[in-house]
Design an enzyme around this catalytic site. Structure first.
Site, PDB file in Angstrom:
ATOM      1  N   HIS A  72       0.738  -1.283   0.000  1.00  0.00           N
ATOM      2  CA  HIS A  72       0.041   0.145  -0.093  1.00  0.00           C
ATOM      3  C   HIS A  72       0.841   1.373   0.141  1.00  0.00           C
ATOM      4  CE1 HIS A  72      -3.946  -1.700   1.639  1.00  0.00           C
ATOM      5  NE2 HIS A  72      -3.750  -2.350   0.609  1.00  0.00           N
ATOM      6  N   TYR A 200      -9.501   5.382   7.312  1.00  0.00           N
ATOM      7  CA  TYR A 200      -9.519   5.925   8.611  1.00  0.00           C
ATOM      8  C   TYR A 200     -10.778   7.193   8.718  1.00  0.00           C
ATOM      9  CZ  TYR A 200      -5.253   3.531   9.811  1.00  0.00           C
ATOM     10  OH  TYR A 200      -4.197   2.493   9.975  1.00  0.00           O
ATOM     11  N   PRO A 292      -4.667   0.353  18.457  1.00  0.00           N
ATOM     12  CA  PRO A 292      -4.230  -0.151  17.273  1.00  0.00           C
ATOM     13  C   PRO A 292      -4.292   1.127  16.152  1.00  0.00           C
ATOM     14  CG  PRO A 292      -6.502  -0.662  17.823  1.00  0.00           C
ATOM     15  CD  PRO A 292      -5.691  -0.328  18.808  1.00  0.00           C
ATOM     16  N   LYS A 296       0.979  -0.202  15.253  1.00  0.00           N
ATOM     17  CA  LYS A 296       2.216  -0.359  15.644  1.00  0.00           C
ATOM     18  C   LYS A 296       2.607  -1.473  16.592  1.00  0.00           C
ATOM     19  CE  LYS A 296       3.620   3.253  13.440  1.00  0.00           C
ATOM     20  NZ  LYS A 296       4.244   2.820  11.930  1.00  0.00           N
ATOM     21  N   TYR A 384       3.968   6.634   9.978  1.00  0.00           N
ATOM     22  CA  TYR A 384       3.024   5.365   9.511  1.00  0.00           C
ATOM     23  C   TYR A 384       3.827   4.323   9.035  1.00  0.00           C
ATOM     24  CZ  TYR A 384      -1.285   3.242   8.404  1.00  0.00           C
ATOM     25  OH  TYR A 384      -2.305   2.147   8.102  1.00  0.00           O
TER      26      TYR A 384
END
Length: 389
Positions: A72, A200, A292, A296, A384
């Site tokens: 991704h 998200y 979550p 990580k 990220y």
């Protein structure tokens, strides 16, 4: 029985540590209180940083990941009815790989079994002894028979509720914790993902996450109150609520189907310091928990065992204690950066029931600044995809 390193826990942290040590010629035995089938039945996240992928490649466990994993290059943030793409590759030069933690565990299990390395499953009443001295050992029951495993070091990779951290005297531990006033209700289904990248969503009704395990299996989450019960959420109720938290076009594109699994997990941030106690080392969830939101948990476990395997290799190959002495400091430096990021992203995207008007406006301003600032988006992307280790 004797080994150089006794590893407690056969989750991905313990298994990856075992393979890293095996590659360095360091003998190790893994003790796991559950059966192998039970370990593989646990549904966990699956967004892997490039550093984690690199470690899996280094031990020879990356073939299926590269064949079946989904690279991704970005993800979407959704708020105020609009989706905003974070271009991970363009902003950081890196990407993440979606590949389920269960599959990582399976690959490491099969690799270890093929090499003839010992993992004792269903080890009962595991107890750690004398790790503050020069001759630590572990006792356990194997099919009802008392066993003793002598070792040079013990690696506690047995999670938040495991015996390893619980064996440390409370006076030697300092803990830090933030418990969030909500949880995540998750649903797994054999339906195609609503988007080829993660979404998200942070809307008025609460947070939602659209993710996947493959091109035909999806994982969705809803923010919910801590007093909710999974049994009260039918599949129909879940899908209807998810649609309400998405923009109209995404909601219209959503493919639904019967759930394979539903679960409810509370969110918390937790760190135990230090991560070394004599000849006992903590790694992964035994030492720290992250919400979550930032994906990580598994990746932090991977960096922990990377530092620990390097330290143990240095001890045996170079007769140096420098790496062992620095392990806790090195690991915690990265842990706290990941804790900060996970806390920040959780605060950015969730609805907090105790937010006053000021808190709500600050959240709106933070979101507006993020999507208007290349520097802010770069900081998000860098964290990220994973900070270096």
């Amino acid at each position: 029985m004797r080994t150089q390193v006794a590893i407690i826990g056969a989750g991905p942290a313990g298994l990856l540590l075992g393979q890293l040590l095996h590659a360095a010629g360091i003998d190790n035995v893994i003790l796991e209180q559950r059966s192998g089938d039970y370990v593989l039945s646990r549904i966990r996240a699956g967004v892997l940083e490039s550093g984690t992928v690199r470690l899996l490649d280094a031990v020879g466990a990356g073939a299926r990941l590269h064949a079946e994993g989904l690279p991704h290059d970005g993800f979407d943030l959704l708020f105020d009815g609009a989706r905003h793409r974070i271009d991970l590759a363009g902003l950081s030069g890196k990407h993440v790989t979606v590949y389920g933690q269960t599959e990582v565990t399976r690959d490491l299990m099969e690799l270890r079994a093929g090499q003839g390395a010992l993992t004792v499953y269903e080890a009962e009443k595991v107890a750690l002894h004398d790790f503050d001295g020069d001759a630590p050992y572990v006792t356990y029951l194997d099919r009802g028979e008392q066993k003793r495993l002598d070792c040079d070091f013990i690696a506690g990779c047995d999670g938040y509720h495991g015996v390893s951290r619980a064996s440390v005297p409370s006076r030697a531990l300092k803990t830090f914790e933030r418990v969030y006033p909500f949880g995540w209700l998750g649903l797994l289904a054999d339906v195609p993902p609503v988007s080829h990248e993660l979404i998200y969503a942070g809307e008025e009704r609460g947070f939602a996450l659209c993710s996947m395990r493959s091109n035909s299996r999806s994982r969705y989450y809803l923010q919910c109150a801590l007093n909710e019960r999974v049994d009260d959420w039918s599949d129909e109720r879940f899908w209807a609520e998810l649609r309400r938290r998405l923009d109209p076009a995404t909601a219209e594109a959503l493919v639904t189907g019967p759930s394979l699994e539903k679960s409810l997990a509370p969110l918390r941030s937790f760190v135990a310091e230090p991560m070394r106690f004599g000849r006992l080392f903590l790694a992964g969830d035994a030492a720290h928990i992250v919400p979550p939101t930032g994906a990580k948990g598994l990746n932090l476990a991977a960096s922990d065992v990377h530092y620990l395997s390097e330290a143990l290799r240095e001890h045996y190959a170079e007769r140096s204690s420098a790496g062992i002495d620095a392990y806790s400091t090195r690991a915690l430096a990265r842990v706290w950066k990941a804790e900060r990021f996970s806390w920040w992203l959780t605060g950015l995207m969730h609805h907090f029931p105790d937010h006053d008007g000021f808190g709500g406006r600050i959240q709106q301003a933070e979101r507006a600044y993020l999507i208007s600032s290349p520097a802010a988006m770069t900081a998000l992307a860098e964290n990220y995809v994973g900070l270096p280790f």
